[in-house]
Motif scaffolding. Structure first.
Motif, PDB file in Angstrom:
ATOM      1  N   THR A 119     -42.247 -66.920  -2.380  1.00 16.10           N
ATOM      2  CA  THR A 119     -41.714 -68.028  -1.314  1.00 16.10           C
ATOM      3  C   THR A 119     -42.809 -67.853   0.165  1.00 16.10           C
ATOM      4  O   THR A 119     -42.447 -68.059   1.481  1.00 16.10           O
ATOM      5  N   ARG A 120     -44.093 -67.573  -0.512  1.00 18.53           N
ATOM      6  CA  ARG A 120     -44.211 -67.046   0.577  1.00 18.53           C
ATOM      7  C   ARG A 120     -45.451 -68.442   1.466  1.00 18.53           C
ATOM      8  O   ARG A 120     -44.788 -69.666   0.930  1.00 18.53           O
ATOM      9  N   LEU A 121     -45.256 -68.245   2.976  1.00 13.05           N
ATOM     10  CA  LEU A 121     -45.979 -69.895   3.060  1.00 13.05           C
ATOM     11  C   LEU A 121     -47.165 -69.784   3.201  1.00 13.05           C
ATOM     12  O   LEU A 121     -48.686 -68.987   3.669  1.00 13.05           O
ATOM     13  N   GLU A 122     -47.756 -71.435   2.911  1.00 11.51           N
ATOM     14  CA  GLU A 122     -48.444 -71.257   2.186  1.00 11.51           C
ATOM     15  C   GLU A 122     -49.330 -71.544   4.129  1.00 11.51           C
ATOM     16  O   GLU A 122     -48.696 -72.242   4.533  1.00 11.51           O
ATOM     17  N   LEU A 123     -50.213 -71.454   4.886  1.00 12.23           N
ATOM     18  CA  LEU A 123     -50.902 -72.008   5.197  1.00 12.23           C
ATOM     19  C   LEU A 123     -52.118 -72.731   5.753  1.00 12.23           C
ATOM     20  O   LEU A 123     -53.435 -71.826   5.201  1.00 12.23           O
ATOM     21  N   LYS A 124     -52.434 -73.981   5.762  1.00 11.73           N
ATOM     22  CA  LYS A 124     -53.460 -74.652   5.381  1.00 11.73           C
ATOM     23  C   LYS A 124     -54.119 -74.440   6.578  1.00 11.73           C
ATOM     24  O   LYS A 124     -55.542 -74.609   6.668  1.00 11.73           O
ATOM     25  N   SER A 125     -53.852 -74.782   8.102  1.00 12.24           N
ATOM     26  CA  SER A 125     -54.583 -74.468   9.134  1.00 12.24           C
ATOM     27  C   SER A 125     -54.151 -73.905  10.230  1.00 12.24           C
ATOM     28  O   SER A 125     -53.923 -73.041  10.152  1.00 12.24           O
ATOM     29  N   ARG A 126     -55.179 -73.289  11.292  1.00 12.33           N
ATOM     30  CA  ARG A 126     -54.648 -73.565  12.673  1.00 12.33           C
ATOM     31  C   ARG A 126     -53.267 -73.695  12.971  1.00 12.33           C
ATOM     32  O   ARG A 126     -52.715 -72.998  13.980  1.00 12.33           O
ATOM     33  N   ASP A 127     -53.096 -75.316  13.038  1.00 18.90           N
ATOM     34  CA  ASP A 127     -51.802 -75.753  13.562  1.00 18.90           C
ATOM     35  C   ASP A 127     -50.554 -75.421  12.807  1.00 18.90           C
ATOM     36  O   ASP A 127     -50.300 -75.287  14.038  1.00 18.90           O
ATOM     37  N   GLU A 128     -50.975 -75.121  11.736  1.00 21.15           N
ATOM     38  CA  GLU A 128     -49.955 -74.880  11.496  1.00 21.15           C
ATOM     39  C   GLU A 128     -49.832 -73.312  11.473  1.00 21.15           C
ATOM     40  O   GLU A 128     -47.939 -72.822  11.730  1.00 21.15           O
ATOM     41  N   MET A 129     -50.784 -72.746  11.588  1.00 21.69           N
ATOM     42  CA  MET A 129     -50.393 -71.283  12.176  1.00 21.69           C
ATOM     43  C   MET A 129     -49.712 -71.392  13.592  1.00 21.69           C
ATOM     44  O   MET A 129     -48.530 -70.477  13.889  1.00 21.69           O
ATOM     45  N   GLY A 130     -49.988 -72.079  13.869  1.00 26.51           N
ATOM     46  CA  GLY A 130     -49.842 -72.065  16.037  1.00 26.51           C
ATOM     47  C   GLY A 130     -47.785 -72.017  15.481  1.00 26.51           C
ATOM     48  O   GLY A 130     -47.118 -72.210  16.031  1.00 26.51           O
ATOM     49  N   ALA A 131     -47.929 -74.020  14.422  1.00 26.22           N
ATOM     50  CA  ALA A 131     -46.538 -74.584  14.678  1.00 26.22           C
ATOM     51  C   ALA A 131     -45.646 -73.017  14.140  1.00 26.22           C
ATOM     52  O   ALA A 131     -44.107 -72.646  14.624  1.00 26.22           O
ATOM     53  N   LEU A 132     -45.990 -72.364  12.661  1.00 33.07           N
ATOM     54  CA  LEU A 132     -45.323 -71.113  12.595  1.00 33.07           C
ATOM     55  C   LEU A 132     -45.164 -70.141  13.654  1.00 33.07           C
ATOM     56  O   LEU A 132     -43.882 -69.680  13.803  1.00 33.07           O
ATOM     57  N   ALA A 133     -45.858 -69.563  13.937  1.00 33.86           N
ATOM     58  CA  ALA A 133     -45.885 -68.890  15.039  1.00 33.86           C
ATOM     59  C   ALA A 133     -44.793 -69.133  16.449  1.00 33.86           C
ATOM     60  O   ALA A 133     -43.362 -68.369  16.429  1.00 33.86           O
ATOM     61  N   GLU A 134     -44.141 -70.341  17.050  1.00 36.71           N
ATOM     62  CA  GLU A 134     -43.294 -70.864  17.650  1.00 36.71           C
ATOM     63  C   GLU A 134     -42.868 -71.160  17.182  1.00 36.71           C
ATOM     64  O   GLU A 134     -41.550 -70.502  17.808  1.00 36.71           O
ATOM     65  N   ALA A 135     -42.325 -71.283  15.568  1.00 35.71           N
ATOM     66  CA  ALA A 135     -40.823 -71.392  15.029  1.00 35.71           C
ATOM     67  C   ALA A 135     -40.701 -69.701  15.137  1.00 35.71           C
ATOM     68  O   ALA A 135     -39.251 -69.836  15.367  1.00 35.71           O
ATOM     69  N   ILE A 136     -41.665 -68.978  14.558  1.00 32.32           N
ATOM     70  CA  ILE A 136     -40.975 -67.188  15.058  1.00 32.32           C
ATOM     71  C   ILE A 136     -40.171 -66.984  15.843  1.00 32.32           C
ATOM     72  O   ILE A 136     -39.746 -66.491  15.913  1.00 32.32           O
ATOM     73  N   ASN A 137     -41.329 -67.852  17.190  1.00 27.90           N
ATOM     74  CA  ASN A 137     -40.670 -67.370  18.721  1.00 27.90           C
ATOM     75  C   ASN A 137     -39.054 -67.397  18.821  1.00 27.90           C
ATOM     76  O   ASN A 137     -38.589 -66.925  19.637  1.00 27.90           O
TER      77      ASN A 137
END
Ligand code: ADP
Length: 265
Positions: free
Chosen positions: A4-22
């Protein structure tokens, strides 16, 4: 192996993920805060009557009064505080059941008109003691709602008791307006009212307009949150409008069903 690892393809996705976690962390913190506040409220609400009970029973037991009238006053306080404690425990229990979704409605044909008259009779004395008028006004053809009679009575009683509690002059009017497919029940008082900016919060648990005001009137701060939940559980709607110093009007609305009176009563 967990897949169930999240695949992060771009910086944008990384940003979105960080936001979601926040966001999640904020939600969690908010949840913790309200939980903590909830339990702090409960402790406070329980402690207050218990303090009175402790204090005044000791005063009576140790005969620290001068006249029988004074003693009776203390006994009255003990009685009132016991009743308050009883209500509080009942309300908390109801709320807990509802929040867990564990409340079971006993559905039946409910004649709201009869139920309202019955509820009004129950609170009549309270209104009379305060010299308040209490009237029921009906329009349209009475019909039934498919609902839980006991819970429905709890709703109406709660609104009536609040109306009496927060009214000093004038009185309370209860309107029952039957239309073709719905019924509206209105409880309108000429009481102290609720300031406009506080209206959005009055259905929250333990919310009180001016904390001290309500305690002096004898409420628990849970009544309306229970009323709202019970109305919504039965697919009804509740609305409030109020003007500070002039009065308050609660409106509940339920669908009317056809077939009323057939089969079970
Ligand atoms: P309580 O048990 O304190 O009455 P409720 O949940 O029933 O608690 O009501 C929440 C608050 O809304 C009350 O503390 C009171 O300040 C206000 N309120 C409720 N009904 C009325 C009313 N009819 N008139 C004025 N204020 C009201």
């Amino acid at each position: 192996e967990l897949e169930t690892r999240l695949e992060l393809k771009s910086r944008d996705e990384m940003g979105a993920l960080a936001e979601a976690i926040n966001d999640l962390a904020v939600d969690l913190q908010r949840y913790r805060d309200t939980r903590q506040e909830f339990f702090a409220n409960i402790s406070h609400e329980l402690r207050t009557p218990i303090t009175y009970l402790e204090g005044y029973s000791r005063v009576v037991k140790d005969e620290l009064y001068e006249t029988d009238a004074e003693k009776n006053q203390y006994l009255d306080i003990i009685y009132e505080e016991s009743v308050r404690l009883q209500h509080l425990v009942d309300d908390l229990f109801d709320l807990a059941k509802m929040e867990e979704g564990k409340i079971t409605l006993v559905l039946e044909w409910v004649d709201l008109s009869e139920l309202t008259e019955h509820a009004v009779r129950k609170v009549e004395l309270k209104a009379r003691v305060k010299n308040l008028s209490l009237l029921i006004l009906k329009s349209g053809t009475a019909s039934c709602v498919w609902a839980d009679g006991k819970r429905m009575e709890q709703i109406v009683l709660n609104l009536l008791e609040n109306a009496i509690r927060y009214t000093e002059h004038g009185g309370i009017k209860v309107y029952l307006l039957y239309e073709a497919a719905a019924v509206t029940l209105i409880v309108e008082d000429t009481g102290i009212g609720i300031p406009e900016d506080e209206l959005p919060y009055i259905f929250e648990r333990f919310y009180r307009v001016e904390k001290s005001r309500s305690r002096q009137f004898g409420g628990t701060g849970l009544g309306l949150s229970i009323v709202k939940k019970l109305v919504e559980l039965q697919e009804g709607k509740i609305q409030v409008s109020s003007k500070a110093g002039e009065g308050t009007r609660f409106e509940i609305r339920f669908a009317l069903q056809s077939g009323c009176g057939e089969g079970s009563t």
